[in-house]
Write an enzyme that holds these catalytic residues in place. Sequence first.
Site, PDB file in Angstrom:
ATOM      1  N   ALA A   1       0.873  -1.173   0.000  1.00 46.16           N
ATOM      2  CA  ALA A   1       0.000   0.000   0.000  1.00 46.16           C
ATOM      3  C   ALA A   1       0.912   1.224   0.000  1.00 46.16           C
ATOM      4  O   ALA A   1       2.125   1.110   0.169  1.00 46.16           O
ATOM      5  CB  ALA A   1      -0.872  -0.015   1.253  1.00 46.16           C
ATOM      6  N   ALA A   2       0.327   2.372  -0.194  1.00 43.45           N
ATOM      7  CA  ALA A   2       1.103   3.608  -0.144  1.00 43.45           C
ATOM      8  C   ALA A   2       1.358   3.934   1.326  1.00 43.45           C
ATOM      9  O   ALA A   2       0.534   4.547   1.995  1.00 43.45           O
ATOM     10  CB  ALA A   2       0.333   4.735  -0.821  1.00 43.45           C
ATOM     11  N   CYS A   3       2.500   3.468   1.838  1.00 42.79           N
ATOM     12  CA  CYS A   3       2.839   3.688   3.242  1.00 42.79           C
ATOM     13  C   CYS A   3       4.340   3.930   3.353  1.00 42.79           C
ATOM     14  O   CYS A   3       5.093   3.725   2.403  1.00 42.79           O
ATOM     15  CB  CYS A   3       2.426   2.495   4.098  1.00 42.79           C
ATOM     16  SG  CYS A   3       3.341   0.984   3.739  1.00 42.79           S
ATOM     17  N   SER A   4       4.778   4.347   4.525  1.00 40.48           N
ATOM     18  CA  SER A   4       6.193   4.682   4.702  1.00 40.48           C
ATOM     19  C   SER A   4       7.102   3.464   4.523  1.00 40.48           C
ATOM     20  O   SER A   4       8.196   3.584   3.974  1.00 40.48           O
ATOM     21  CB  SER A   4       6.434   5.323   6.068  1.00 40.48           C
ATOM     22  OG  SER A   4       6.094   4.429   7.108  1.00 40.48           O
TER      23      SER A   4
END
Length: 136
Positions: A8-11
């Site tokens: 997912a779009a995460c750090s």
Amino acid sequence: MTVTIYGAACSSTRKAKQWFTKNGIEYTERNVIREPLTVNELQNILRMTVEGTDEIISTRSKIYKDLDLDIEALPLQELLEIIQEYPRLLRSPIMVDAKRLQVGYHEEDIRQFLPRKTRENQWLQWRRNHLRVAEN
């Protein structure tokens, strides 16, 4: 050998992509929220795990808590279908190549994706640096 980063779009996914770029390792990225993994793809990932579904499911995620799943009681096929429907159940990122799997970004563990020769050279450099320090 190309690594695939499912996430997912995460750090953690961003850190993984930066690490692969910095180390010159080719990768492809797949946002599992926009394009969920198929049941077959999930099965292939599970074949590479040591701990099975425990390794790839994010039990701290909001969706996991909201769904109130009893993973142990679910048939595997049903669980995989639920993961496909709710991809936020997956830990992020999941990085795979033909031989290796890593779930989550861990700075030491991700080094497994470096070519063996690179790891050997880094080890020799580390030893040289630390032996010099020990001699002084």
